[in-house]
Every structure is written in structure tokens, then in C-alpha cells.
Design a protein around this motif. Structure first.
Motif, mmCIF file in Angstrom:
data_model
loop_
_atom_site.group_PDB
_atom_site.id
_atom_site.type_symbol
_atom_site.label_atom_id
_atom_site.label_comp_id
_atom_site.label_asym_id
_atom_site.label_seq_id
_atom_site.Cartn_x
_atom_site.Cartn_y
_atom_site.Cartn_z
ATOM 1 N N GLU A 30 0.927 -1.173 -0.099
ATOM 2 C CA GLU A 30 0.034 -0.093 0.092
ATOM 3 C C GLU A 30 0.844 1.232 -0.125
ATOM 4 O O GLU A 30 0.315 2.032 -0.274
ATOM 5 C CB GLU A 30 -0.823 0.195 1.265
ATOM 6 C CG GLU A 30 -0.164 0.284 2.581
ATOM 7 C CD GLU A 30 0.229 -1.117 3.054
ATOM 8 O OE1 GLU A 30 0.617 -0.931 4.391
ATOM 9 O OE2 GLU A 30 0.129 -2.408 2.591
ATOM 10 N N HIS A 31 2.178 1.151 0.234
ATOM 11 C CA HIS A 31 3.020 2.160 0.092
ATOM 12 C C HIS A 31 3.657 2.562 -1.037
ATOM 13 O O HIS A 31 4.678 3.276 -1.066
ATOM 14 C CB HIS A 31 4.296 2.082 1.471
ATOM 15 C CG HIS A 31 3.563 2.139 2.780
ATOM 16 N ND1 HIS A 31 4.191 1.929 3.835
ATOM 17 C CD2 HIS A 31 2.292 2.358 3.134
ATOM 18 C CE1 HIS A 31 3.384 1.852 4.829
ATOM 19 N NE2 HIS A 31 2.289 2.019 4.492
ATOM 20 N N PHE A 32 3.418 1.626 -2.091
ATOM 21 C CA PHE A 32 3.941 1.646 -3.304
ATOM 22 C C PHE A 32 2.891 1.885 -4.576
ATOM 23 O O PHE A 32 1.655 1.322 -4.282
ATOM 24 C CB PHE A 32 4.741 0.401 -3.495
ATOM 25 C CG PHE A 32 5.910 0.542 -2.622
ATOM 26 C CD1 PHE A 32 7.325 1.088 -3.190
ATOM 27 C CD2 PHE A 32 6.047 -0.133 -1.464
ATOM 28 C CE1 PHE A 32 8.379 1.188 -2.325
ATOM 29 C CE2 PHE A 32 7.085 -0.214 -0.734
ATOM 30 C CZ PHE A 32 8.147 0.345 -0.913
ATOM 31 N N ASP A 33 3.415 2.503 -5.717
ATOM 32 C CA ASP A 33 2.400 2.730 -6.639
ATOM 33 C C ASP A 33 2.476 1.485 -7.474
ATOM 34 O O ASP A 33 3.549 0.458 -7.340
ATOM 35 C CB ASP A 33 2.487 3.964 -7.509
ATOM 36 C CG ASP A 33 3.937 4.221 -7.905
ATOM 37 O OD1 ASP A 33 4.542 3.386 -8.288
ATOM 38 O OD2 ASP A 33 4.200 5.424 -8.295
ATOM 39 N N ARG A 62 7.709 4.656 -4.569
ATOM 40 C CA ARG A 62 7.123 5.045 -3.247
ATOM 41 C C ARG A 62 6.201 5.972 -3.319
ATOM 42 O O ARG A 62 6.328 7.136 -3.869
ATOM 43 C CB ARG A 62 8.402 5.288 -2.260
ATOM 44 C CG ARG A 62 8.168 5.703 -0.466
ATOM 45 C CD ARG A 62 7.880 4.631 -0.086
ATOM 46 N NE ARG A 62 7.679 4.772 1.190
ATOM 47 C CZ ARG A 62 7.498 3.938 2.316
ATOM 48 N NH1 ARG A 62 7.436 2.791 2.013
ATOM 49 N NH2 ARG A 62 7.164 4.484 3.607
ATOM 50 N N ILE A 63 4.895 5.850 -2.512
ATOM 51 C CA ILE A 63 3.948 6.846 -2.605
ATOM 52 C C ILE A 63 4.717 7.781 -1.244
ATOM 53 O O ILE A 63 4.707 7.532 -0.538
ATOM 54 C CB ILE A 63 2.659 6.214 -2.437
ATOM 55 C CG1 ILE A 63 2.178 5.398 -3.306
ATOM 56 C CG2 ILE A 63 1.598 7.371 -1.949
ATOM 57 C CD1 ILE A 63 0.803 4.552 -2.967
ATOM 58 N N PRO A 64 4.191 9.124 -1.764
ATOM 59 C CA PRO A 64 4.592 10.327 -0.768
ATOM 60 C C PRO A 64 3.841 9.737 0.654
ATOM 61 O O PRO A 64 2.833 9.584 0.363
ATOM 62 C CB PRO A 64 4.397 11.640 -1.292
ATOM 63 C CG PRO A 64 4.374 11.166 -2.919
ATOM 64 C CD PRO A 64 3.916 9.871 -3.104
ATOM 65 N N LEU A 65 4.515 10.309 1.787
ATOM 66 C CA LEU A 65 3.770 9.939 2.845
ATOM 67 C C LEU A 65 2.635 10.622 3.143
ATOM 68 O O LEU A 65 1.798 10.054 3.987
ATOM 69 C CB LEU A 65 4.710 10.130 4.167
ATOM 70 C CG LEU A 65 6.219 9.515 4.166
ATOM 71 C CD1 LEU A 65 7.124 9.858 5.526
ATOM 72 C CD2 LEU A 65 5.821 8.093 4.618
ATOM 73 N N ALA A 66 2.575 11.959 2.494
ATOM 74 C CA ALA A 66 1.240 12.741 2.841
ATOM 75 C C ALA A 66 0.071 11.934 2.482
ATOM 76 O O ALA A 66 -1.082 12.190 2.776
ATOM 77 C CB ALA A 66 1.369 14.175 2.312
ATOM 78 N N ARG A 67 0.252 11.087 1.188
ATOM 79 C CA ARG A 67 -0.845 10.413 0.700
ATOM 80 C C ARG A 67 -1.239 9.077 1.646
ATOM 81 O O ARG A 67 -2.066 8.554 1.484
ATOM 82 C CB ARG A 67 -0.541 10.107 -0.718
ATOM 83 C CG ARG A 67 -0.813 11.493 -1.560
ATOM 84 C CD ARG A 67 -0.666 11.214 -3.019
ATOM 85 N NE ARG A 67 -1.129 9.919 -3.242
ATOM 86 C CZ ARG A 67 -0.535 9.500 -4.811
ATOM 87 N NH1 ARG A 67 0.582 10.110 -5.352
ATOM 88 N NH2 ARG A 67 -0.889 8.359 -5.073
ATOM 89 N N THR A 68 -0.051 8.455 2.181
ATOM 90 C CA THR A 68 -0.393 7.341 2.938
ATOM 91 C C THR A 68 -0.718 7.274 4.302
ATOM 92 O O THR A 68 -1.390 6.527 4.948
ATOM 93 C CB THR A 68 0.945 6.278 2.797
ATOM 94 O OG1 THR A 68 1.820 7.077 3.467
ATOM 95 C CG2 THR A 68 1.125 5.913 1.324
#
Length: 110
Positions: free
Chosen positions: A76-79, A84-90
Motif C-alpha cells: 500500500e506504500h507503493f504505486d 514509493r507513494i509520498p507519506l502525505a498520501r499514505t
């Protein structure tokens, strides 16, 4: 003959995955406390990361310790492209309390 890795059934639910990670760490002779000491963080920080709260360094250390690719352990932390998905979105934000809800009405001393 192919050298495929056996497929691991990594739980998707954060609480179940945390328990699964804890079990896998025990299999290799470690635990959250030992991993935290090695990283210089608290046992709780490792536990939170295992439950899905984003922390890149701790997630990578957990994945390395149990021998699972980081992207498979925390998908869930990767597209889709593997970035890596930015922390603000996770990160799930907690609601903040308004100033009127605080115990102190003003900043002046009585």
C-alpha cells in the motif's frame, strides 16, 4: 527447473500483518525490541511501522530482517510502477482540536 520463491501469504489487514511480522521475526531469532535497538528507535516505532504506519527506514529493516521484499510486505506504500507513494498520501491524519475545545480559553495567566 525454476528458482521461484515460494509465495508468502502476507496478511493485508494491518493488525494481522503486524502479528505475522512478529512471528516471522521470532523465526529468525529477533523481535521488535531487538530490531528497534539495532535501528536506534523504540520498540513502539517498530511495532507501528509493522502495523502499516509509514516509516521508510524501519519498513526496510523489517523486510530485510525477515527476508521479504519491501514492496511485497507493504504494497500500500507503493504505486503500480514500484515507486514509493509520498507519506502525505499514505499517512492517516488525526483530526485536530479547535482552539475553543481546549481547556484554557486564553493564553493569559490568571
Amino acid at each position: 527447473m525454476t528458482n521461484k520463491r515460494p509465495r508468502l501469504d502476507i496478511p493485508k489487514k494491518p493488525t494481522e500483518r503486524r502479528a505475522w511480522i512478529q512471528y516471522r521475526l521470532r523465526l529468525v531469532g529477533s523481535n521488535f525490541r531487538a530490531l528497534g535497538r539495532k535501528l536506534g528507535v523504540s520498540q513502539q516505532a517498530v511495532s507501528y511501522a509493522a502495523a502499516g504506519y509509514p516509516s521508510l527506514a524501519i519498513e526496510q529493516a523489517i523486510a530485510e530482517a525477515i527476508g521479504v521484499p519491501h514492496q511485497e510486505l507493504f504494497p500500500e506504500h507503493f504505486d503500480e510502477a514500484g515507486g514509493r507513494i509520498p507519506l502525505a498520501r499514505t499517512r492517516q491524519r488525526k483530526p485536530t482540536r479547535a482552539a475553543s475545545q481546549r481547556n484554557v480559553e486564553s493564553s493569559e495567566a490568571a
